[in-house]
Design a protein around this motif. Sequence first.
Motif, PDB file in Angstrom:
ATOM      1  N   ILE A 159       0.869  -1.170   0.000  1.00 28.61           N
ATOM      2  CA  ILE A 159       0.000   0.000   0.000  1.00 28.61           C
ATOM      3  C   ILE A 159       0.908   1.222   0.000  1.00 28.61           C
ATOM      4  CG2 ILE A 159      -1.788   1.294   1.213  1.00 28.61           C
ATOM      5  CD1 ILE A 159      -2.714  -1.313   2.473  1.00 28.61           C
ATOM      6  N   ALA A 160       0.879   1.992  -1.081  1.00 28.35           N
ATOM      7  CA  ALA A 160       1.721   3.180  -1.210  1.00 28.35           C
ATOM      8  C   ALA A 160       0.881   4.421  -0.945  1.00 28.35           C
ATOM      9  CB  ALA A 160       2.339   3.254  -2.599  1.00 28.35           C
ATOM     10  N   ALA A 161       1.417   5.352  -0.175  1.00 26.97           N
ATOM     11  CA  ALA A 161       0.700   6.577   0.179  1.00 26.97           C
ATOM     12  C   ALA A 161       1.559   7.795  -0.125  1.00 26.97           C
ATOM     13  CB  ALA A 161       0.328   6.567   1.664  1.00 26.97           C
ATOM     14  N   ALA A 162       0.900   8.897  -0.471  1.00 29.36           N
ATOM     15  CA  ALA A 162       1.605  10.160  -0.698  1.00 29.36           C
ATOM     16  C   ALA A 162       0.702  11.307  -0.258  1.00 29.36           C
ATOM     17  CB  ALA A 162       1.992  10.320  -2.165  1.00 29.36           C
ATOM     18  N   VAL A 163       1.334  12.381   0.218  1.00 30.97           N
ATOM     19  CA  VAL A 163       0.628  13.570   0.712  1.00 30.97           C
ATOM     20  C   VAL A 163       1.124  14.786  -0.052  1.00 30.97           C
ATOM     21  CG1 VAL A 163       0.247  15.078   2.709  1.00 30.97           C
ATOM     22  CG2 VAL A 163       0.312  12.592   3.012  1.00 30.97           C
ATOM     23  N   VAL A 164       0.187  15.666  -0.436  1.00 28.32           N
ATOM     24  CA  VAL A 164       0.558  16.932  -1.065  1.00 28.32           C
ATOM     25  C   VAL A 164      -0.035  18.088  -0.269  1.00 28.32           C
ATOM     26  CG1 VAL A 164       0.793  16.040  -3.412  1.00 28.32           C
ATOM     27  CG2 VAL A 164      -1.448  16.827  -2.615  1.00 28.32           C
ATOM     28  N   ASP A 165       0.609  19.246  -0.397  1.00 26.65           N
ATOM     29  CA  ASP A 165       0.058  20.445   0.236  1.00 26.65           C
ATOM     30  C   ASP A 165      -0.907  21.127  -0.723  1.00 26.65           C
ATOM     31  OD1 ASP A 165       1.648  21.859  -1.586  1.00 26.65           O
ATOM     32  OD2 ASP A 165       3.235  22.257  -0.126  1.00 26.65           O
ATOM     33  N   LEU A 166      -1.354  22.316  -0.371  1.00 32.31           N
ATOM     34  CA  LEU A 166      -2.415  22.983  -1.126  1.00 32.31           C
ATOM     35  C   LEU A 166      -1.991  23.396  -2.525  1.00 32.31           C
ATOM     36  CD1 LEU A 166      -5.309  24.035  -1.116  1.00 32.31           C
ATOM     37  CD2 LEU A 166      -4.489  26.132  -0.003  1.00 32.31           C
TER      38      LEU A 166
END
Length: 400
Positions: A95-102
């Motif tokens: 399970i790969a996850a990534a987060v981005v800002d606005l």
Amino acid sequence: MATPPTGTSVVRAINARATLRLLLDDGPQSRPDIAARLLVSKPTASHLLAQLREDGLVLSDGNRDDGAVGRAAEMFRVNASAAHAAAIDVTPERIAAAVVDLIGTRVGEYVLSTPEGHDVEAADGVHDALAGACAQAGVPLSALHLVVIGVQGAIDPASDRLRFAAHLPGWQGDALTAALTERLRLPVEIENDVNLAAIAERAHGVAAEHDSVAVLWISDGIGMGLMFGGRVHRGLTGGAGEIADLPVPGTPTPQESPGFGTGGMQALAGGPALGRVLAEHGFDQATPLDALRAAAASDDGSADRALDEIARRLVLGLTAVIAIVDPELIVLAGDLALAGGERLRSRVEAGLRAAVVARPLVLLTALEENAVLDGGLRLALGRVQDQVLETVSGGQRTAD
């Protein structure tokens, strides 16, 4: 909280949202830049920026020194940390996850291994992967405004149950989206993984200039994403593009052989089936991916015959799609498509030209990163930016 704009505040709300949209799309701007581009006065631009700064959505970016005579203009930018979005890519192995800002900067990533024999419940796996990505980003899980999850299947909108996904242990059962939302305490959207890849292709891949696109994903599983007019086509029950279950000559129907990979297009052209084709022609490397790479790099006649047979199988499924959908472009994507490269692409294109009247362009994906995560982040970010824009009022605010 923001109150609905009324009277002259409607105009202020429209202008404030336009200002924020401008900064999101084009980056830092000065007051004169904003005034000129929105066709408002400089004092109005100052008021709009003051409001957005008070709301925590815009920050000063210092003065621009462009060498011109006179006072340097103060620049303003979006407060990137005002909101965050995340995407998940789920396969049987991880399970790969990534987060981005606005503003779309990727600030955190994490991969949770889910090896065979170590089944992880969907909610627990997604939570742990997101927690890892948020830790790298330096933001709490609660800072996420939306999570888009890409899976090898499709959510039935009536039962909220994941269909076409018997190969994903722990992801079965009704009310899956609701269970994930409850576990994460965050808004969650579940999307087919190839649909997300299609979004990425349309955004900045080979499909960027095309209106109707079919992305054929060739990997361990085979799938398809459809886009018309820049929008994903999901169908009534979310199963549009589930080409793995397409009945094709020479294989049992999914009803006759319901086990994963034992019927339909998956049994003919999924990774294991292509691996057997390659082995029959002397390419018996450890995995179908390695075998296809070896065949594509070989100038032996057996490699040509293997690639011909693989292309024939892909064309068999694609002819049915073309007869119904008639897309202007077919994109070959996934690790096996990339392994086959131009030698496979050209054979698929030639096979389609011989088999159908319509002659869509056939291109190989040029996306280098994980297209599922890419598309998921783009979908999530677009939703979150719209949510933030909707909170911008005409300057009228009330206490929480």
